[in-house]
Design an enzyme around this catalytic site. Structure first.
Site, PDB file in Angstrom:
ATOM      1  N   HIS A 158      53.693  11.155  59.888  1.00 43.47           N
ATOM      2  CA  HIS A 158      52.208  10.557  60.318  1.00 43.47           C
ATOM      3  C   HIS A 158      52.315   9.099  61.282  1.00 43.47           C
ATOM      4  O   HIS A 158      51.584   8.479  61.772  1.00 43.47           O
ATOM      5  CB  HIS A 158      51.389  10.201  59.349  1.00 43.47           C
ATOM      6  CG  HIS A 158      52.127   9.651  57.906  1.00 43.47           C
ATOM      7  ND1 HIS A 158      53.017   8.790  58.050  1.00 43.47           N
ATOM      8  CD2 HIS A 158      51.553   9.392  56.579  1.00 43.47           C
ATOM      9  CE1 HIS A 158      53.465   8.341  56.950  1.00 43.47           C
ATOM     10  NE2 HIS A 158      52.416   8.555  56.033  1.00 43.47           N
TER      11      HIS A 158
HETATM   12  C1  LIG Z   1      43.222   7.132  26.021  1.00 38.48           C
HETATM   13  C2  LIG Z   1      43.123   6.017  26.611  1.00 38.48           C
HETATM   14  C3  LIG Z   1      43.825   4.857  26.428  1.00 38.48           C
HETATM   15  C4  LIG Z   1      42.131   5.922  27.781  1.00 38.48           C
HETATM   16  C5  LIG Z   1      41.123   7.128  28.236  1.00 38.48           C
HETATM   17  C6  LIG Z   1      40.496   6.661  29.303  1.00 38.48           C
HETATM   18  C7  LIG Z   1      41.062   6.918  30.744  1.00 38.48           C
HETATM   19  C8  LIG Z   1      41.476   8.350  31.073  1.00 38.48           C
HETATM   20  C9  LIG Z   1      41.094   5.671  31.328  1.00 38.48           C
HETATM   21  C10 LIG Z   1      41.606   5.926  33.021  1.00 38.48           C
HETATM   22  C11 LIG Z   1      42.460   5.147  33.161  1.00 38.48           C
HETATM   23  C12 LIG Z   1      43.596   5.429  34.000  1.00 38.48           C
HETATM   24  C13 LIG Z   1      44.634   6.495  33.541  1.00 38.48           C
HETATM   25  C14 LIG Z   1      43.544   4.997  35.001  1.00 38.48           C
HETATM   26  C15 LIG Z   1      44.712   5.389  36.109  1.00 38.48           C
HETATM   27  C16 LIG Z   1      44.621   4.885  37.236  1.00 38.48           C
HETATM   28  C17 LIG Z   1      45.848   5.019  38.345  1.00 38.48           C
HETATM   29  C18 LIG Z   1      46.854   5.691  37.938  1.00 38.48           C
HETATM   30  C19 LIG Z   1      45.568   4.206  39.379  1.00 38.48           C
HETATM   31  C20 LIG Z   1      46.235   4.341  40.557  1.00 38.48           C
HETATM   32  C21 LIG Z   1      46.138   3.735  41.741  1.00 38.48           C
HETATM   33  C22 LIG Z   1      46.929   3.915  42.798  1.00 38.48           C
HETATM   34  C23 LIG Z   1      46.576   3.346  43.919  1.00 38.48           C
HETATM   35  C24 LIG Z   1      45.462   2.619  44.265  1.00 38.48           C
HETATM   36  C25 LIG Z   1      47.348   3.790  45.272  1.00 38.48           C
HETATM   37  C26 LIG Z   1      47.215   3.331  46.340  1.00 38.48           C
HETATM   38  C27 LIG Z   1      48.150   3.573  47.294  1.00 38.48           C
HETATM   39  C28 LIG Z   1      48.245   3.037  48.488  1.00 38.48           C
HETATM   40  C29 LIG Z   1      47.009   2.119  48.987  1.00 38.48           C
HETATM   41  C30 LIG Z   1      49.135   3.368  49.447  1.00 38.48           C
HETATM   42  C31 LIG Z   1      49.218   3.071  50.841  1.00 38.48           C
HETATM   43  C32 LIG Z   1      50.466   3.445  51.655  1.00 38.48           C
HETATM   44  C33 LIG Z   1      50.649   3.071  52.746  1.00 38.48           C
HETATM   45  C34 LIG Z   1      50.056   1.850  53.270  1.00 38.48           C
HETATM   46  C35 LIG Z   1      51.868   3.587  53.285  1.00 38.48           C
HETATM   47  C36 LIG Z   1      52.239   3.341  54.370  1.00 38.48           C
HETATM   48  C37 LIG Z   1      53.461   3.953  55.136  1.00 38.48           C
HETATM   49  C38 LIG Z   1      53.195   4.499  56.695  1.00 38.48           C
HETATM   50  C39 LIG Z   1      53.462   3.255  57.659  1.00 38.48           C
HETATM   51  C40 LIG Z   1      51.743   5.189  56.850  1.00 38.48           C
HETATM   52  O1  LIG Z   1      54.213   5.242  56.947  1.00 38.48           O
END
Ligand SMILES: CC(C)=CCC/C(C)=C/CC/C(C)=C/C=C/C(C)=C/C=C/C=C(C)/C=C/C=C(C)/C=C/C=C(C)/C=C/CC(C)(C)O
Ligand SMILES: C[S@@+](CC[C@H](N)C(=O)[O-])C[C@H]1O[C@@H](n2cnc3c(N)ncnc32)[C@H](O)[C@@H]1O
Length: 378
Positions: free
Chosen positions: A277
């Site tokens: 990409h």
């Molecule tokens: C039993 C209990 C304690 C609770 C139950 C309640 C429950 C299920 C609550 C939910 C809580 C939970 C498990 C939340 C989990 C959240 C998670 C795992 C969130 C993860 C988020 C990840 C994110 C926001 C990732 C973002 C990634 C980005 C922005 C990646 C960007 C990549 C880029 C810019 C790559 C660039 C490379 C290129 C240049 C394109 O080649």
């Protein structure tokens, strides 16, 4: 066709009705349509305000606020000293973070980490992404200029020096390689959950960064012979990282320019993780042909990256990566059909797409080199 006509008439009606304020007001009052009306209005509000939420997230990460709550609930006054701001400002930040479900306000007025906060605290890679968004935020200040190609040199194009076709030295390679290594935490395991090396003997990971992906592969699949390649300064980082991880003898690392040099050796899987990409179509076909020539007959190319038409995660593809890569200045997220077409142009067949199930969904697209060799090339 009657189906098409009905669809067009319905869309026309929806267009006209939803633009009418009176209709929207009555839909918001009618108990039958209220849930849809409220949800749509909230969605539009969230898009309107989304950049404010992101900046609150940035402040939380920059101040390492969640680490201060790691040992249990704290009062705003107690954090005033460590955060070097007034108790009122701390409270403003904590209340905003509570509105975003990062923290929770308890009845006694103290604040505790909430579910999303714990997830954020457990994901170093996401915090690294949030921190580096400073550049994207600045580049998107005038999105129309960016779309028209009038924005001039962007910050992201400097951060990713290879994207502009520039030389990549040690200093230029370090920041992006660190970001990529940190974010492998939500890439490698997810990819390996849907693509098994159980019945393969060897892998070459092309443009493998500083080796975080091959390190995870090596730990999961002990029988596998592994090599990787990246630009010389990045390859040097990979050598050091893999030696420190005790994998120096197991994984061969090659420093080379994939657009000028030949890939190292031969393998029955050649992978590109978050690579295609970044590049425009002709370069992608060149990379895929290179992979084709490095594969044993019957071997497979494996491409893992976010794609434009991500099922259930449309905003990740066209919206986030579409604009990210626009700001970076080269490449684009492609649909799985577009990637399949480029693979076929490079001589592959039997294209198959799977999706990872993690926080950042990726498509894992594989295709085969014919066991007959080049006769399949188009
Ligand atoms: C039993 C209990 C304690 C609770 C139950 C309640 C429950 C299920 C609550 C939910 C809580 C939970 C498990 C939340 C989990 C959240 C998670 C795992 C969130 C993860 C988020 C990840 C994110 C926001 C990732 C973002 C990634 C980005 C922005 C990646 C960007 C990549 C880029 C810019 C790559 C660039 C490379 C290129 C240049 C394109 O080649
Ligand atoms: C977005 S990063 C992905 C790195 C790694 N595969 C990962 O997922 O963490 C793209 C990689 O392509 C490498 N790269 C860019 N142009 C290259 C070239 N001409 N030859 C070899 N590697 C190149 C970069 O150095 C960088 O490590």
């Amino acid at each position: 066709m009657p189906g098409e006509r009905i669809g067009a008439a319905w869309r026309k009606l929806r267009r006209e009705k939803l633009a009418d304020r009176e209709f929207r007001r009555s839909a918001a009052q009618n108990p039958l349509t209220r849930p849809i009306a409220t949800a749509s209005a909230r969605r539009l509000f969230d898009y309107t305000a989304g950049f404010v939420y992101s900046q609150i997230l940035k402040a939380v990460v920059e101040l390492d606020l969640l680490a201060l709550l790691a040992d249990g609930p704290r009062k705003a006054e107690d954090l005033s000293g460590p955060l070097r701001m007034s108790p009122e400002a701390v409270k403003k930040l904590l209340d905003a973070a509570a509105a975003l479900d990062l923290v929770e306000r308890l009845e006694n007025g103290s604040y505790e980490i909430a579910a999303l906060g714990s997830a954020l605290q457990g994901e170093t890679g996401v915090r690294a992404m949030i921190a580096h968004h400073d550049m994207l935020y600045a580049d998107l200040a005038d999105p129309v200029k960016l779309l028209r190609g009038e924005a001039g040199e962007t910050r992201l194009s400097r951060f990713w020096p290879y994207a502009g076709g520039g030389e990549v030295g040690e200093e230029g390679a370090a920041p992006y390689s660190e970001l990529m290594a940190a974010s492998q935490t939500f890439v490698a395991d997810d990819v390996l959950d849907v693509f098994s090396f159980g019945d393969r003997n060897s892998l070459i990971d092309l443009a493998g960064g500083d080796g975080a992906f091959v390190e995870t592969v090596a730990r999961r699949w002990e029988h596998l012979a592994i090599a990787m390649a990246d630009l010389p300064p990045v390859a040097e980082r990979a050598r050091q990282r893999l030696a420190a991880a005790g994998l120096g003898d197991r994984i061969a690392v090659h420093g080379l320019d994939l657009f000028a040099d030949r890939p190292p050796g031969e393998a029955d899987v050649v992978s590109f993780v978050r690579v295609l990409h970044d590049h425009d179509d002709e370069r992608v076909v060149a990379l895929l042909k290179l992979a084709h020539d490095a594969l044993t007959p019957g071997g497979e190319v494996m491409v893992a990256e976010p794609i434009a038409d991500m099922p259930g995660a449309a905003r990740v593809g066209h919206a986030y990566f579409g604009f990210y890569l626009l700001a970076m200045g080269s490449g684009r997220p492609r649909t799985s059909a577009e990637i399949a077409e480029l693979m076929e142009r490079a001589g592959f067949w039997s294209v198959r797409t799977r999706f990872t199930r993690g926080a950042l969904p990726l498509a894992v697209i594989t295709a085969r080199r014919s066991s007959e060799g080049p006769m399949w090339r188009i």
